[in-house]
Scaffold this motif. Structure first.
Motif, short mmCIF file in Angstrom:
data_model
loop_
_atom_site.label_atom_id
_atom_site.label_comp_id
_atom_site.label_asym_id
_atom_site.label_seq_id
_atom_site.Cartn_x
_atom_site.Cartn_y
_atom_site.Cartn_z
N TYR A 203 43.34 30.58 41.26
CA TYR A 203 43.45 30.38 42.71
C TYR A 203 42.66 31.47 43.42
CZ TYR A 203 47.21 27.11 41.61
OH TYR A 203 47.92 26.04 41.12
N ILE A 204 42.48 31.25 44.71
CA ILE A 204 41.85 32.26 45.55
C ILE A 204 42.44 32.15 46.95
CG2 ILE A 204 39.88 30.81 46.27
CD1 ILE A 204 38.13 33.40 45.91
N HIS A 205 42.62 33.28 47.61
CA HIS A 205 43.18 33.28 48.96
C HIS A 205 42.13 32.81 49.95
CE1 HIS A 205 44.90 34.79 52.74
NE2 HIS A 205 46.07 34.68 52.13
N GLU A 208 39.93 35.49 51.06
CA GLU A 208 39.08 36.00 49.99
C GLU A 208 37.87 35.10 49.76
OE1 GLU A 208 39.71 38.25 45.77
OE2 GLU A 208 40.89 36.42 46.07
N ILE A 209 38.04 33.78 49.83
CA ILE A 209 36.89 32.91 49.64
C ILE A 209 35.94 33.00 50.83
CG2 ILE A 209 38.05 30.83 50.51
CD1 ILE A 209 35.26 31.13 47.80
N ALA A 228 37.16 33.03 41.93
CA ALA A 228 38.60 32.94 41.71
C ALA A 228 39.19 34.34 41.62
CB ALA A 228 38.90 32.18 40.42
N SER A 229 40.38 34.50 42.16
CA SER A 229 41.08 35.78 42.02
C SER A 229 41.40 36.03 40.55
CB SER A 229 42.38 35.76 42.82
OG SER A 229 42.14 35.63 44.19
N HIS A 230 41.66 37.28 40.23
CA HIS A 230 42.07 37.63 38.86
C HIS A 230 43.46 37.08 38.59
CE1 HIS A 230 38.62 40.22 38.51
NE2 HIS A 230 39.05 41.05 39.45
N GLY A 231 43.64 36.50 37.43
CA GLY A 231 44.96 36.03 37.02
C GLY A 231 45.15 34.54 37.19
N PHE A 284 37.26 40.96 43.32
CA PHE A 284 38.35 40.00 43.52
C PHE A 284 39.71 40.71 43.54
CE2 PHE A 284 35.15 37.17 41.57
CZ PHE A 284 35.13 36.16 42.53
N GLY A 285 40.66 40.10 44.25
CA GLY A 285 42.03 40.58 44.23
C GLY A 285 42.81 40.00 43.09
#
Length: 304
Positions: A203-205, A208-209, A228-231, A284-285
């Motif tokens: 996912y990504i916030h 953030e995108i 994509a965010s980490h995780g 990335f977060g």
């Protein structure tokens, strides 16, 4: 003082598109927004009205204009890509297409997929498919994006990048209703349908995108890139964050062999490897860190 960049955004009327435009304007870029005229751009942006599906309409609207960067938020089919490639050849130094994690829909890997797992240079393009049929397009969203990427990739002289966006969460203006789906069921204790084998996804916030696309405008890399965010998150992770807003609610999962399942529940893994973008310099977060706030934004702080 650096010269302001000339940036064209095709689409971008809502969600992370409008956030991108706000970032470009705040940076001092000269921003032009092109759409069908259904909504005006924000103050400070120029406005062009055209049907991007009509090559003559698009060419006429652009006139003799050229741009440092074009950000195409609404390219869904190879036909649209073919028109854009012809019209913008020689008009821009960089073409940024917003693509999707759905281009990996045919991959079946528990290991996060890399950009090379779907090389657009090897994807077959069929311009004769009924891409103008909205029902067909909706059912072939990932394939439409795959083939659109392939059209751009087929011309080595066309400077494009395809940003493969993970599933986007967050923002009070999330128009998808997917978090509301979970909220209503958890609040009322109704079953949440999931596959028997339910895989995680990246996912990504929404902010953030928007940051990523703004960053990509200023970079020079080409080809596909995963955003994509980490995780990873599972349906259980999402429901846990939603359930925090409904202390009297109940989370009941109902595995189904066949039939419709809830949003963000998948029979195959939708994990993307973001190492290319990380190496290129984007920070990335961590998805677990921003998830609670993203759910709160979408549902409202009171859980409604």
């Amino acid at each position: 003082m650096e010269k302001a960049r000339e940036v064209l955004v095709i689409g971008g009327n809502r969600y992370f598109g409008k956030r991108l435009i706000a970032r470009l304007l705040a940076a001092g870029d000269r921003v032009t927004v092109l759409n069908r005229g259904s909504s005006a751009p924000p103050a400070g942006a120029l406005h062009l009205i055209a049907d991007r599906n009509d090559e003559n309409s698009l060419s006429d609207a652009l006139g003799s204009r050229a741009f440092d960067v074009v950000v195409d938020q609404v390219c869904y089919t190879p036909r649209q890509a073919a028109i854009a490639r012809r019209v913008f050849a020689g008009r821009t130094r960089r073409y940024v297409m917003t693509s999707t994690v759905e281009v990996y829909e045919y991959e079946d890997s528990l290991v996060p997929v890399r950009e090379t797992d779907v090389d657009p240079r090897t994807v077959a393009v069929d311009l004769e498919l009924p891409w103008d049929d909205l029902e067909f397009l909706d059912a072939h969203y990932g394939e439409g994006k795959r083939q659109a990427e392939a059209v751009f990739a087929a011309d080595p002289e066309f400077p494009y990048t395809a940003v493969r966006v993970a599933h986007v969460l967050g923002g009070a203006d999330d128009f998808t209703g997917r978090m509301d789906h979970y909220a209503s069921r958890i609040r009322d204790g109704r079953p949440i349908s999931v596959p028997v084998t339910n895989r995680p996804a990246t996912y990504i916030h929404v902010e953030e995108i928007a940051d990523f696309l703004f960053w990509a405008v200023g970079e020079g890399f080409t080809g596909p890139v995963n955003a994509a965010s980490h995780g990873l998150l599972t349906t259980e992770d999402l429901c846990g964050a939603v359930a925090a807003h409904f202390p009297d609610g109940k989370t009941v999962f109902q595995p189904v062999e066949v039939g419709e399942v809830s949003p963000f529940s998948f029979t195959r893994s939708y994990g993307m490897d973001n190492s290319r973008a990380t190496r290129l310099g984007f920070p990335f977060g961590e998805v677990q860190q921003w998830l609670p706030a993203a759910v709160a934004e979408t549902l409202g702080k009171d859980g409604h």
